[in-house]
Design a protein around this motif. Structure first.
Motif, short mmCIF file in Angstrom:
data_model
loop_
_atom_site.label_atom_id
_atom_site.label_comp_id
_atom_site.label_asym_id
_atom_site.label_seq_id
_atom_site.Cartn_x
_atom_site.Cartn_y
_atom_site.Cartn_z
N GLU A 107 0.84 -1.20 0.00
CA GLU A 107 0.00 0.00 0.00
C GLU A 107 0.88 1.25 0.00
O GLU A 107 0.61 2.21 -0.73
CB GLU A 107 -0.91 0.02 1.22
CG GLU A 107 -1.74 1.28 1.34
CD GLU A 107 -2.48 1.40 2.67
OE1 GLU A 107 -3.11 2.45 2.86
OE2 GLU A 107 -2.42 0.48 3.50
N LEU A 108 1.92 1.24 0.81
CA LEU A 108 2.85 2.37 0.87
C LEU A 108 3.50 2.60 -0.49
O LEU A 108 3.61 3.73 -0.96
CB LEU A 108 3.91 2.13 1.94
CG LEU A 108 4.99 3.20 2.09
CD1 LEU A 108 4.40 4.58 2.37
CD2 LEU A 108 5.97 2.79 3.20
N ARG A 109 3.90 1.53 -1.16
CA ARG A 109 4.50 1.63 -2.50
C ARG A 109 3.51 2.24 -3.48
O ARG A 109 3.86 3.10 -4.29
CB ARG A 109 4.97 0.26 -2.97
CG ARG A 109 5.71 0.28 -4.30
CD ARG A 109 6.17 -1.11 -4.71
NE ARG A 109 7.27 -1.58 -3.91
CZ ARG A 109 8.56 -1.31 -4.13
NH1 ARG A 109 8.90 -0.54 -5.16
NH2 ARG A 109 9.50 -1.80 -3.36
N ASP A 110 2.25 1.82 -3.40
CA ASP A 110 1.21 2.35 -4.29
C ASP A 110 0.99 3.84 -4.05
O ASP A 110 0.96 4.63 -5.00
CB ASP A 110 -0.09 1.57 -4.08
CG ASP A 110 -1.21 2.08 -4.96
OD1 ASP A 110 -1.06 2.04 -6.20
OD2 ASP A 110 -2.25 2.50 -4.41
N ILE A 111 0.87 4.23 -2.78
CA ILE A 111 0.67 5.64 -2.43
C ILE A 111 1.90 6.46 -2.83
O ILE A 111 1.78 7.59 -3.31
CB ILE A 111 0.36 5.80 -0.93
CG1 ILE A 111 -0.96 5.13 -0.58
CG2 ILE A 111 0.35 7.27 -0.52
CD1 ILE A 111 -2.18 5.72 -1.26
N PHE A 112 3.08 5.90 -2.66
CA PHE A 112 4.30 6.59 -3.06
C PHE A 112 4.28 6.86 -4.57
O PHE A 112 4.56 7.98 -5.01
CB PHE A 112 5.54 5.76 -2.70
CG PHE A 112 6.83 6.40 -3.13
CD1 PHE A 112 7.44 7.35 -2.32
CD2 PHE A 112 7.42 6.08 -4.34
CE1 PHE A 112 8.62 7.95 -2.72
CE2 PHE A 112 8.60 6.68 -4.74
CZ PHE A 112 9.20 7.62 -3.93
N GLY A 113 3.94 5.86 -5.35
CA GLY A 113 3.87 6.03 -6.81
C GLY A 113 2.85 7.07 -7.22
O GLY A 113 3.11 7.92 -8.07
#
Length: 125
Positions: A107-113
């Motif tokens: 989820e963090l990776r998705d929000i970061f992107g």
């Protein structure tokens, strides 16, 4: 991580769960669109590397490495005004290491992107 939206409205709709402090970001990077694009691209590469390191540290149960890398990502995100990323990092710092799930890092990776894309859209166009 280019913008793959049919139109501007659909682009903005895809960022509904992302919050960015645009004024903070502009104050940091200025109005030279080429320089801003390079800074954001460098930030993207560095942030993705930090996320990779966090996932590896989690898989190895390396608490010190995880916490150090998480702290770096939180600081960089805060510096760039990426509030959503920073908020997730703060939440992870408050959580016990044993309670952190791989799904949270995804989820963090998705929000970061999404945050990177929105920052680039807002500042560079």
């Amino acid at each position: 991580m280019g913008l793959d939206c049919a139109d501007l409205e659909s682009c903005y709709a895809s960022f509904v769960d992302v919050e960015i402090d645009k004024l903070h970001l502009l104050a940091l990077v200025g109005d030279d669109k080429q320089a801003v694009a390079e800074i954001l691209d460098d930030f993207l590469g560095g942030g993705l590397s930090l996320l990779d390191e966090m996932e590896l540290a989690l898989s190895k149960a390396d608490i010190d490495s995880f916490e150090g890398t998480l702290h770096q990502l939180k600081g960089a995100s805060s510096m760039f005004g990426l509030k959503s990323v920073c908020q997730i990092c703060v939440g992870l710092e408050a959580e016990s290491f044993e309670g952190i799930e791989v799904s949270t890092l995804l989820e963090l990776r998705d929000i970061f992107g999404k945050s990177y894309k929105l920052a680039k859209l807002l500042v560079v166009g």
